[in-house]
Design an enzyme around this catalytic site. Structure first.
Site, PDB file in Angstrom:
ATOM      1  N   ALA A 148     -49.828  -4.606   6.283  1.00 20.05           N
ATOM      2  CA  ALA A 148     -50.401  -4.600   4.936  1.00 20.05           C
ATOM      3  C   ALA A 148     -51.176  -3.308   4.686  1.00 20.05           C
ATOM      4  CB  ALA A 148     -51.312  -5.802   4.751  1.00 20.05           C
ATOM      5  N   GLY A 172     -47.733  -7.671   8.540  1.00 19.59           N
ATOM      6  CA  GLY A 172     -46.776  -8.029   7.507  1.00 19.59           C
ATOM      7  C   GLY A 172     -45.380  -7.510   7.793  1.00 19.59           C
ATOM      8  N   GLU A 232     -53.474  -9.087  13.315  1.00 14.19           N
ATOM      9  CA  GLU A 232     -54.492  -9.468  12.327  1.00 14.19           C
ATOM     10  C   GLU A 232     -55.790  -9.934  12.963  1.00 14.19           C
ATOM     11  OE1 GLU A 232     -50.485 -10.063  10.272  1.00 14.19           O
ATOM     12  OE2 GLU A 232     -51.332 -10.414  12.276  1.00 14.19           O
TER      13      GLU A 232
END
Length: 255
Positions: free
Chosen positions: A61, A106, A129
């Site tokens: 991301a 992502g 993440e």
């Protein structure tokens, strides 16, 4: 445009084009959803390749964009984020990810939306993440566990570590590893072969498998049964069986 759809010989290539790292910002997510839905609708697209280019698949991301968002903003955005990836996962046609370089966060989640993953020898995949104080938010906790099993998925998600192509292959995270310069051609060849196949039967097979993974076996068997019987109404079924009887197995042409 940050994502493009290029169609040739029945294969649609969803090409990420946001250099240098194909960071998946909101505009890219929305464009991805739009083009996945277009690939779903188009009759001239019979199989799909997801590709980020020769150097990188998608490094995750856009962290700078996310850093500026508060809880309220993400509550409003999280569903749209997931919906963009789900649109790719639900393309009712064979989908292969051609993974070069980094496929992180992502990017890894996008690869998980494919039916098959071909990785370059230099590929690195992971869900980092947790290192940001987060968890995967575009389907990673669900699709990764379904693909490689819960304990292996928890290891990758809990630690946030990156895995190289050989370990990804051993884990079942990717299905094939080839030299970097061969990734796209190998993925395109996989897609092109299936683009010559019986489109409705391929759709039936994909929906039956995916639905079965998301529900109990009785429901999955019911979906399979309905599709199996329904395919007897298709021209492809008639063509395939006629070819088998007259010419032997594996010689039917569906286009």
């Amino acid at each position: 445009m940050t994502v493009n759809l290029e169609v040739a010989e029945g294969v649609g290539t969803l090409r990420l084009d946001r250099p240098p790292m194909n960071a998946l910002d909101i505009a890219t997510q929305d464009r991805l959803k739009e083009l996945a839905e277009e690939a779903t609708r188009r009759d001239d697209v019979r199989a799909v390749v997801i590709y980020g280019g020769e150097k990188v698949f998608a490094a995750g991301a856009d962290i700078k964009e996310m850093q500026a968002m508060d809880h309220t903003a993400m509550v409003l955005r999280a569903r749209a984020l997931q919906d963009s990836f789900t649109a790719v996962a639900r393309i009712p046609k064979p989908v292969v990810a051609a993974v070069t370089g980094y496929a992180l966060g992502g990017g890894c989640e996008l690869a998980l939306c494919a039916d098959y993953r071909i990785a370059a020898e230099n590929a690195k995949l992971g869900q980092p993440e947790i290192l940001l104080g987060l968890i995967p938010g575009a389907g990673g906790t669900q699709r990764l566990a379904r693909l490689i099993g819960p304990s292996k998925a928890k290891d990758l998600i809990f630690t946030g570590r990156q895995v190289k192509a050989d370990e990804a292959l051993a884990l079942g995270l990717v299905d094939r590893v080839v030299p970097a310069e061969e990734v796209y051609s190998a993925a395109h060849a996989w897609a092109a072969k299936l683009a010559q196949g019986p489109a409705i039967a391929l759709r039936a097979a994909k929906e039956s498998i995916d639905t079965g993974l998301e529900t109990d076996i009785d429901t999955g068997l019911a979906v399979e049964r309905n599709w199996f019987a329904g395919l007897f109404a298709t021209e492809d079924r008639e063509r395939g069986m006629r070819s088998f009887v007259e010419e032997g197995p594996g010689k039917a042409k569906f286009l």
